[in-house]
Design a protein around this motif. Structure first.
Motif, mmCIF file in Angstrom:
data_model
loop_
_atom_site.group_PDB
_atom_site.id
_atom_site.type_symbol
_atom_site.label_atom_id
_atom_site.label_comp_id
_atom_site.label_asym_id
_atom_site.label_seq_id
_atom_site.Cartn_x
_atom_site.Cartn_y
_atom_site.Cartn_z
ATOM 1 N N ALA A 129 -11.927 26.055 -64.027
ATOM 2 C CA ALA A 129 -12.526 24.720 -64.106
ATOM 3 C C ALA A 129 -14.037 24.768 -63.921
ATOM 4 C CB ALA A 129 -11.902 23.810 -63.051
ATOM 5 N N HIS A 130 -14.733 23.896 -64.610
ATOM 6 C CA HIS A 130 -16.174 23.711 -64.395
ATOM 7 C C HIS A 130 -16.417 22.910 -63.127
ATOM 8 C CE1 HIS A 130 -15.866 24.010 -68.910
ATOM 9 N NE2 HIS A 130 -16.707 24.978 -68.624
ATOM 10 N N VAL A 131 -15.490 22.006 -62.813
ATOM 11 C CA VAL A 131 -15.610 21.105 -61.672
ATOM 12 C C VAL A 131 -14.252 21.044 -60.966
ATOM 13 C CG1 VAL A 131 -15.995 18.702 -60.965
ATOM 14 C CG2 VAL A 131 -17.352 19.688 -62.828
ATOM 15 N N VAL A 132 -14.285 21.061 -59.635
ATOM 16 C CA VAL A 132 -13.077 20.847 -58.827
ATOM 17 C C VAL A 132 -13.347 19.615 -57.972
ATOM 18 C CG1 VAL A 132 -11.530 21.773 -57.061
ATOM 19 C CG2 VAL A 132 -12.526 23.308 -58.788
ATOM 20 N N THR A 133 -12.455 18.650 -58.047
ATOM 21 C CA THR A 133 -12.649 17.415 -57.280
ATOM 22 C C THR A 133 -12.261 17.630 -55.821
ATOM 23 O OG1 THR A 133 -10.416 16.567 -57.692
ATOM 24 C CG2 THR A 133 -12.135 16.005 -59.314
ATOM 25 N N ALA A 134 -12.781 16.785 -54.956
ATOM 26 C CA ALA A 134 -12.399 16.806 -53.544
ATOM 27 C C ALA A 134 -11.058 16.108 -53.360
ATOM 28 C CB ALA A 134 -13.462 16.126 -52.692
ATOM 29 N N GLY A 135 -10.763 15.158 -54.238
ATOM 30 C CA GLY A 135 -9.504 14.417 -54.159
ATOM 31 C C GLY A 135 -8.397 15.106 -54.933
ATOM 32 N N ALA A 136 -7.177 14.868 -54.498
ATOM 33 C CA ALA A 136 -6.004 15.424 -55.167
ATOM 34 C C ALA A 136 -5.386 14.366 -56.080
ATOM 35 C CB ALA A 136 -4.977 15.873 -54.133
ATOM 36 N N ARG A 137 -4.639 14.826 -57.065
ATOM 37 C CA ARG A 137 -3.869 13.966 -57.946
ATOM 38 C C ARG A 137 -4.717 12.807 -58.502
ATOM 39 N NH1 ARG A 137 -1.328 15.628 -53.692
ATOM 40 N NH2 ARG A 137 0.494 16.947 -53.885
ATOM 41 N N GLY A 138 -4.187 11.591 -58.442
ATOM 42 C CA GLY A 138 -4.886 10.417 -58.980
ATOM 43 C C GLY A 138 -6.212 10.138 -58.305
ATOM 44 N N ALA A 139 -6.294 10.422 -57.002
ATOM 45 C CA ALA A 139 -7.557 10.217 -56.289
ATOM 46 C C ALA A 139 -8.637 11.139 -56.855
ATOM 47 C CB ALA A 139 -7.381 10.460 -54.791
ATOM 48 N N GLY A 140 -8.255 12.331 -57.275
ATOM 49 C CA GLY A 140 -9.209 13.250 -57.891
ATOM 50 C C GLY A 140 -9.690 12.740 -59.240
ATOM 51 N N VAL A 141 -8.782 12.139 -59.997
ATOM 52 C CA VAL A 141 -9.165 11.573 -61.294
ATOM 53 C C VAL A 141 -10.100 10.384 -61.087
ATOM 54 C CG1 VAL A 141 -8.303 10.468 -63.399
ATOM 55 C CG2 VAL A 141 -7.054 12.396 -62.403
ATOM 56 N N THR A 142 -9.785 9.535 -60.112
ATOM 57 C CA THR A 142 -10.654 8.400 -59.797
ATOM 58 C C THR A 142 -12.041 8.894 -59.390
ATOM 59 O OG1 THR A 142 -8.753 7.080 -59.114
ATOM 60 C CG2 THR A 142 -10.906 6.362 -58.310
ATOM 61 N N GLU A 143 -12.074 9.929 -58.576
ATOM 62 C CA GLU A 143 -13.350 10.529 -58.165
ATOM 63 C C GLU A 143 -14.120 11.032 -59.385
ATOM 64 O OE1 GLU A 143 -14.683 14.791 -56.314
ATOM 65 O OE2 GLU A 143 -12.864 13.898 -55.483
ATOM 66 N N LEU A 144 -13.431 11.735 -60.280
ATOM 67 C CA LEU A 144 -14.065 12.266 -61.485
ATOM 68 C C LEU A 144 -14.676 11.141 -62.318
ATOM 69 C CD1 LEU A 144 -14.656 14.406 -63.677
ATOM 70 C CD2 LEU A 144 -12.331 13.984 -64.520
ATOM 71 N N ILE A 145 -13.928 10.080 -62.520
ATOM 72 C CA ILE A 145 -14.446 8.957 -63.310
ATOM 73 C C ILE A 145 -15.712 8.401 -62.670
ATOM 74 C CG2 ILE A 145 -13.956 6.593 -64.064
ATOM 75 C CD1 ILE A 145 -10.984 7.551 -64.350
ATOM 76 N N GLY A 146 -15.705 8.233 -61.359
ATOM 77 C CA GLY A 146 -16.896 7.761 -60.655
ATOM 78 C C GLY A 146 -18.080 8.692 -60.835
ATOM 79 N N ARG A 147 -17.817 9.997 -60.761
ATOM 80 C CA ARG A 147 -18.892 10.974 -60.923
ATOM 81 C C ARG A 147 -19.442 10.967 -62.343
ATOM 82 N NH1 ARG A 147 -16.820 16.496 -58.226
ATOM 83 N NH2 ARG A 147 -18.984 17.108 -58.633
#
Length: 170
Positions: A133-151
């Motif tokens: 991966a180029h990016v690994v989110t701090a959040g897991a599952r859906g929370a990680g996707v929500t974090e990604l969208i915000g970023r």
């Protein structure tokens, strides 16, 4: 179905991109009491039944492969992955792989992640997925996707997008 089917939520149309499961495979696994879910093209079960699935594929001389999704086991035609399913979807939308963000967490996501411009692993992803991966989110599952969208919306990941776009244009 892990790249074997395109679904259009607007029309509810299903386009099958791969052949259906061979009846002999379903029969052989059913006779062995392997718990199965059968889709348009996929045959799915759980570990430790991958051995029965592999044996059946071998005995029937099928050109099928087994792919894992954490504890799930999926059998599909050999040329089917999430990446092969993504290609016609992008074509129909007029988009390119380079301008696509992929998010994944398991073995079956790796080809898909490698095929996209920005590969993102959520925090609960397997180590092998995080490595590509180029990016690994701090959040897991859906929370990680929500974090990604915000970023993405905040512009925080613009440097990745610019870097990847320039690599593909060189």
């Amino acid at each position: 179905e892990n790249g074997a089917v395109l679904y259009d939520p607007a029309t509810k149309a299903i386009e099958q991109l791969a052949s259906g499961p061979p009846p002999a495979l379903i029969q052989k696994l059913t006779e062995q009491n392997v718990p199965l879910s059968v889709g348009h093209s996929i045959v799915a079960t759980v570990e430790p039944h991958e051995h029965a699935v592999l044996t059946a594929i071998h005995e029937l001389a099928l050109e099928w492969h087994v792919i894992f999704n954490k504890g799930s086991v999926m059998a599909l035609p050999a040329d089917v992955t999430k990446a092969t399913g993504l290609a016609p979807a992008l074509t129909s939308l007029g988009l390119t792989h380079e301008r696509t963000v992929a998010v994944g967490d398991a073995e079956n996501d790796q080809a898909f992640l490698r095929s996209c411009g920005l590969a993102v692993a959520v925090d609960n992803a397997l180590p092998s997925v995080k490595e590509i991966a180029h990016v690994v989110t701090a959040g897991a599952r859906g929370a990680g996707v929500t974090e990604l969208i915000g970023r993405l919306l905040s512009g925080e990941l613009d440097h990745f997008v610019r870097e990847l776009t320039s690599k593909h244009n060189s």
